[in-house]
Design an enzyme around this catalytic site. Structure first.
Site, PDB file in Angstrom:
ATOM      1  N   HIS A   6       1.332  -0.763   0.066  1.00  0.00           N
ATOM      2  CA  HIS A   6       0.068  -0.393   0.402  1.00  0.00           C
ATOM      3  C   HIS A   6       0.726   1.502  -0.042  1.00  0.00           C
ATOM      4  O   HIS A   6       0.576   2.399   0.106  1.00  0.00           O
ATOM      5  CB  HIS A   6      -0.837  -0.438   1.532  1.00  0.00           C
ATOM      6  CG  HIS A   6      -1.678  -1.086   1.147  1.00  0.00           C
ATOM      7  ND1 HIS A   6      -1.231  -2.125   1.707  1.00  0.00           N
ATOM      8  CD2 HIS A   6      -3.000  -1.774   0.728  1.00  0.00           C
ATOM      9  CE1 HIS A   6      -2.322  -3.077   1.840  1.00  0.00           C
ATOM     10  NE2 HIS A   6      -3.294  -2.883   1.359  1.00  0.00           N
ATOM     11  N   GLY A  23      -6.619  11.871   8.158  1.00  0.00           N
ATOM     12  CA  GLY A  23      -7.540  11.247   6.786  1.00  0.00           C
ATOM     13  C   GLY A  23      -7.693  11.290   6.243  1.00  0.00           C
ATOM     14  O   GLY A  23      -7.633  10.485   4.969  1.00  0.00           O
ATOM     15  N   ARG A  27      -5.490  17.114   3.192  1.00  0.00           N
ATOM     16  CA  ARG A  27      -4.807  17.798   4.036  1.00  0.00           C
ATOM     17  C   ARG A  27      -3.487  17.656   4.888  1.00  0.00           C
ATOM     18  O   ARG A  27      -3.218  18.563   5.371  1.00  0.00           O
ATOM     19  CB  ARG A  27      -5.601  17.357   5.793  1.00  0.00           C
ATOM     20  CG  ARG A  27      -5.632  18.696   6.650  1.00  0.00           C
ATOM     21  CD  ARG A  27      -6.881  18.710   7.764  1.00  0.00           C
ATOM     22  NE  ARG A  27      -8.233  19.005   6.970  1.00  0.00           N
ATOM     23  CZ  ARG A  27      -9.566  18.403   7.688  1.00  0.00           C
ATOM     24  NH1 ARG A  27      -9.541  17.206   7.950  1.00  0.00           N
ATOM     25  NH2 ARG A  27      -9.998  18.607   6.812  1.00  0.00           N
ATOM     26  N   ARG A  46      -2.982   3.757  -3.628  1.00  0.00           N
ATOM     27  CA  ARG A  46      -4.312   3.902  -4.001  1.00  0.00           C
ATOM     28  C   ARG A  46      -4.420   5.275  -3.560  1.00  0.00           C
ATOM     29  O   ARG A  46      -5.296   6.115  -2.814  1.00  0.00           O
ATOM     30  CB  ARG A  46      -4.526   3.934  -2.458  1.00  0.00           C
ATOM     31  CG  ARG A  46      -4.637   2.089  -2.659  1.00  0.00           C
ATOM     32  CD  ARG A  46      -5.297   1.436  -1.224  1.00  0.00           C
ATOM     33  NE  ARG A  46      -5.340   0.352  -2.357  1.00  0.00           N
ATOM     34  CZ  ARG A  46      -5.371  -0.972  -2.499  1.00  0.00           C
ATOM     35  NH1 ARG A  46      -6.203  -0.404  -3.420  1.00  0.00           N
ATOM     36  NH2 ARG A  46      -4.760  -1.819  -2.463  1.00  0.00           N
ATOM     37  N   ARG A  90      -1.969  11.165  14.966  1.00  0.00           N
ATOM     38  CA  ARG A  90      -2.708  11.647  14.039  1.00  0.00           C
ATOM     39  C   ARG A  90      -3.016  12.401  14.556  1.00  0.00           C
ATOM     40  O   ARG A  90      -3.325  12.925  15.657  1.00  0.00           O
ATOM     41  CB  ARG A  90      -3.816  10.283  13.933  1.00  0.00           C
ATOM     42  CG  ARG A  90      -5.078  10.620  14.164  1.00  0.00           C
ATOM     43  CD  ARG A  90      -6.459   9.089  13.625  1.00  0.00           C
ATOM     44  NE  ARG A  90      -7.089  10.019  14.580  1.00  0.00           N
ATOM     45  CZ  ARG A  90      -8.647  10.539  13.238  1.00  0.00           C
ATOM     46  NH1 ARG A  90      -7.733  10.604  11.851  1.00  0.00           N
ATOM     47  NH2 ARG A  90      -9.390  11.088  13.500  1.00  0.00           N
ATOM     48  N   ILE A  91      -4.150  13.535  13.295  1.00  0.00           N
ATOM     49  CA  ILE A  91      -4.101  14.600  13.263  1.00  0.00           C
ATOM     50  C   ILE A  91      -6.392  14.597  12.695  1.00  0.00           C
ATOM     51  O   ILE A  91      -6.241  14.333  11.789  1.00  0.00           O
ATOM     52  CB  ILE A  91      -3.499  15.712  13.436  1.00  0.00           C
ATOM     53  CG1 ILE A  91      -2.964  15.661  11.447  1.00  0.00           C
ATOM     54  CG2 ILE A  91      -2.462  16.463  14.046  1.00  0.00           C
ATOM     55  CD1 ILE A  91      -2.078  16.944  11.284  1.00  0.00           C
ATOM     56  N   GLY A  92      -6.877  14.372  14.105  1.00  0.00           N
ATOM     57  CA  GLY A  92      -8.297  14.187  12.686  1.00  0.00           C
ATOM     58  C   GLY A  92      -8.943  15.273  13.333  1.00  0.00           C
ATOM     59  O   GLY A  92      -8.495  15.653  14.402  1.00  0.00           O
ATOM     60  N   SER A  93     -10.610  14.664  12.996  1.00  0.00           N
ATOM     61  CA  SER A  93     -11.576  15.781  14.080  1.00  0.00           C
ATOM     62  C   SER A  93     -12.119  14.259  14.436  1.00  0.00           C
ATOM     63  O   SER A  93     -12.148  13.248  14.806  1.00  0.00           O
ATOM     64  CB  SER A  93     -12.694  16.285  12.323  1.00  0.00           C
ATOM     65  OG  SER A  93     -13.505  14.455  11.818  1.00  0.00           O
ATOM     66  N   GLU A 183     -14.066   9.722  17.182  1.00  0.00           N
ATOM     67  CA  GLU A 183     -13.464   9.231  15.268  1.00  0.00           C
ATOM     68  C   GLU A 183     -13.481   7.936  15.332  1.00  0.00           C
ATOM     69  O   GLU A 183     -14.292   7.384  15.628  1.00  0.00           O
ATOM     70  CB  GLU A 183     -11.816  10.325  16.331  1.00  0.00           C
ATOM     71  CG  GLU A 183     -11.353   9.508  17.252  1.00  0.00           C
ATOM     72  CD  GLU A 183     -10.542   7.924  16.493  1.00  0.00           C
ATOM     73  OE1 GLU A 183      -9.278   8.716  15.829  1.00  0.00           O
ATOM     74  OE2 GLU A 183     -10.490   7.188  16.991  1.00  0.00           O
ATOM     75  N   MET A 184     -13.074   7.800  14.133  1.00  0.00           N
ATOM     76  CA  MET A 184     -12.706   6.309  14.475  1.00  0.00           C
ATOM     77  C   MET A 184     -11.442   5.732  14.081  1.00  0.00           C
ATOM     78  O   MET A 184     -11.189   4.849  13.036  1.00  0.00           O
ATOM     79  CB  MET A 184     -13.675   6.521  12.552  1.00  0.00           C
ATOM     80  CG  MET A 184     -14.634   6.975  12.863  1.00  0.00           C
ATOM     81  SD  MET A 184     -16.293   7.161  11.351  1.00  0.00           S
ATOM     82  CE  MET A 184     -16.748   4.937  11.760  1.00  0.00           C
ATOM     83  N   GLU A 185     -10.256   5.894  13.967  1.00  0.00           N
ATOM     84  CA  GLU A 185      -9.393   4.950  13.912  1.00  0.00           C
ATOM     85  C   GLU A 185      -7.743   4.993  15.022  1.00  0.00           C
ATOM     86  O   GLU A 185      -7.533   4.222  14.531  1.00  0.00           O
ATOM     87  CB  GLU A 185      -8.591   6.413  12.898  1.00  0.00           C
ATOM     88  CG  GLU A 185      -8.808   7.132  11.598  1.00  0.00           C
ATOM     89  CD  GLU A 185     -10.327   7.770  11.802  1.00  0.00           C
ATOM     90  OE1 GLU A 185     -10.304   7.789  12.334  1.00  0.00           O
ATOM     91  OE2 GLU A 185     -10.939   7.455  10.397  1.00  0.00           O
ATOM     92  N   SER A 207     -15.456  18.848  15.870  1.00  0.00           N
ATOM     93  CA  SER A 207     -15.980  19.276  14.247  1.00  0.00           C
ATOM     94  C   SER A 207     -17.598  18.965  13.538  1.00  0.00           C
ATOM     95  O   SER A 207     -18.546  19.498  13.361  1.00  0.00           O
ATOM     96  CB  SER A 207     -15.551  18.429  12.782  1.00  0.00           C
ATOM     97  OG  SER A 207     -15.777  16.905  13.200  1.00  0.00           O
ATOM     98  N   ASP A 208     -18.390  17.923  15.007  1.00  0.00           N
ATOM     99  CA  ASP A 208     -19.562  18.569  15.240  1.00  0.00           C
ATOM    100  C   ASP A 208     -20.034  17.766  16.674  1.00  0.00           C
ATOM    101  O   ASP A 208     -18.759  17.583  17.529  1.00  0.00           O
ATOM    102  CB  ASP A 208     -20.446  16.998  14.329  1.00  0.00           C
ATOM    103  CG  ASP A 208     -19.202  16.173  14.355  1.00  0.00           C
ATOM    104  OD1 ASP A 208     -18.563  15.825  13.847  1.00  0.00           O
ATOM    105  OD2 ASP A 208     -20.220  15.234  14.869  1.00  0.00           O
ATOM    106  N   ARG A 221     -13.011  23.959   9.241  1.00  0.00           N
ATOM    107  CA  ARG A 221     -12.581  23.305   9.573  1.00  0.00           C
ATOM    108  C   ARG A 221     -11.689  23.352   9.359  1.00  0.00           C
ATOM    109  O   ARG A 221     -10.684  23.229  10.515  1.00  0.00           O
ATOM    110  CB  ARG A 221     -13.494  21.503   9.267  1.00  0.00           C
ATOM    111  CG  ARG A 221     -13.662  21.158  10.434  1.00  0.00           C
ATOM    112  CD  ARG A 221     -14.530  19.621   9.921  1.00  0.00           C
ATOM    113  NE  ARG A 221     -14.794  19.644   8.068  1.00  0.00           N
ATOM    114  CZ  ARG A 221     -16.049  18.987   7.720  1.00  0.00           C
ATOM    115  NH1 ARG A 221     -16.613  19.654   8.514  1.00  0.00           N
ATOM    116  NH2 ARG A 221     -16.410  18.781   6.845  1.00  0.00           N
TER     117      ARG A 221
HETATM  118  N1  HPA Z   1     -18.615  10.118  14.481  1.00  0.00           N
HETATM  119  C1  HPA Z   1     -17.266   9.355  13.837  1.00  0.00           C
HETATM  120  N2  HPA Z   1     -16.273  10.345  14.062  1.00  0.00           N
HETATM  121  C2  HPA Z   1     -16.175  11.145  13.954  1.00  0.00           C
HETATM  122  C3  HPA Z   1     -17.611  12.049  14.204  1.00  0.00           C
HETATM  123  C4  HPA Z   1     -18.320  11.110  14.782  1.00  0.00           C
HETATM  124  O1  HPA Z   1     -19.782  11.886  14.999  1.00  0.00           O
HETATM  125  N3  HPA Z   1     -17.082  13.081  13.917  1.00  0.00           N
HETATM  126  C5  HPA Z   1     -16.026  13.338  13.455  1.00  0.00           C
HETATM  127  N4  HPA Z   1     -15.654  11.816  13.899  1.00  0.00           N
END
Ligand code: HPA
Length: 236
Positions: A6, A23, A27, A46, A90-93, A183-185, A207-208, A221
């Site tokens: 990869h 992610g 960015r 990829r 990692r730098i994310g939302s 988050e998811m990672e 972010s939310d 953002r």
């Molecule tokens: N859920 C999962 N991951 C996210 C979210 C969320 O609401 N906002 C930013 N990353």
């Protein structure tokens, strides 16, 4: 064993020992364009574009991780194991599970809780909670203090599901595990670091909010994220 399936690079020196992983590959480009000098674009198969350059005297690579644990799991494993990377930040939302977290607040993960089988399946831990590297976190905390950027230290939730039907379940995870953001990672990143004796940390910008249902626009953002990027870059 390079190139890896990869990451299509034949020269390990194209990748720094420290990698910042947003992610979104765009960015990564933004960070390279805004903060780094002597930038070289490094590609992988990829289009998860990466860039290596210098922040002051420090060599650093920025590369997109893709979204979700399987994606960051693959890229971070190959970076740690085959490209001799030592640290990944990692730098994310993230979404806020707590009313104490406002939009654009910056969160430093102390631990990641997850329902994911990632750590168990790879054979590194049967635990559902994995820690960030403490030394790396301390450097990030010091950098944030110097820049006068407030950090919220918290357990976070690494979820496999963005669009859940039972929206209110987040309250249980917030209460039971003390996770203030989702988050998811990170859980997969922390599992890889643990498996391979490397260092990983995770900085997030809110972010939310799952509590207030507020959300940020893409442009807002981008600007807010520069705070988190500066903290990460100054910590290395
Ligand atoms: N859920 C999962 N991951 C996210 C979210 C969320 O609401 N906002 C930013 N990353």
């Amino acid at each position: 064993m390079i190139p890896t399936p990869h990451i299509d690079l034949n020269d390990k020196d194209l990748i720094a020992k420290t990698v910042l992983m947003p992610g979104d590959p765009l960015r990564a480009k933004y960070i390279a364009d805004t903060f780094l000098t002597k930038v070289v674009q490094i590609n992988n198969v990829r289009n998860m574009w990466g860039y290596t350059g210098f922040f002051g005297k420090k060599k650093v690579t920025v590369m997109g991780s893709g979204m979700g644990m399987p994606s960051i799991g693959i890229y971070s494993y190959e970076l740690f194991k085959f490209y001799d990377v030592e640290k990944i930040i990692r730098i994310g939302s993230c979404g806020a599970y707590s009313s104490e977290l406002k939009l654009y607040d910056v969160v430093l993960a102390t631990e990641a809780y997850s329902e994911s089988s990632y750590a168990k399946t790879m054979g590194v831990s049967s635990r559902k909670i994995l820690s960030a590297n403490k030394a790396l976190n301390n450097k990030i905390i010091k950098a944030a203090e110097k820049l006068s950027i407030p950090l919220h230290l918290s357990t976070i939730h690494s979820s496999d599901v963005f669009y859940r039907l039972n929206h209110e379940e987040f309250k249980e995870i917030h209460q039971k595990y003390g996770a203030n953001a989702v988050e998811m990672e990170s859980f997969a990143l922390f599992a890889n670091a643990k498996a391979l004796g490397k260092k990983a940390a995770c900085l997030l910008t809110v972010s939310d909010s799952l509590v207030t249902h507020e959300a940020t626009s893409a442009l807002e953002r981008q600007e807010a994220f520069t705070k988190m990027m500066e903290v990460a870059l100054h910590s290395i």
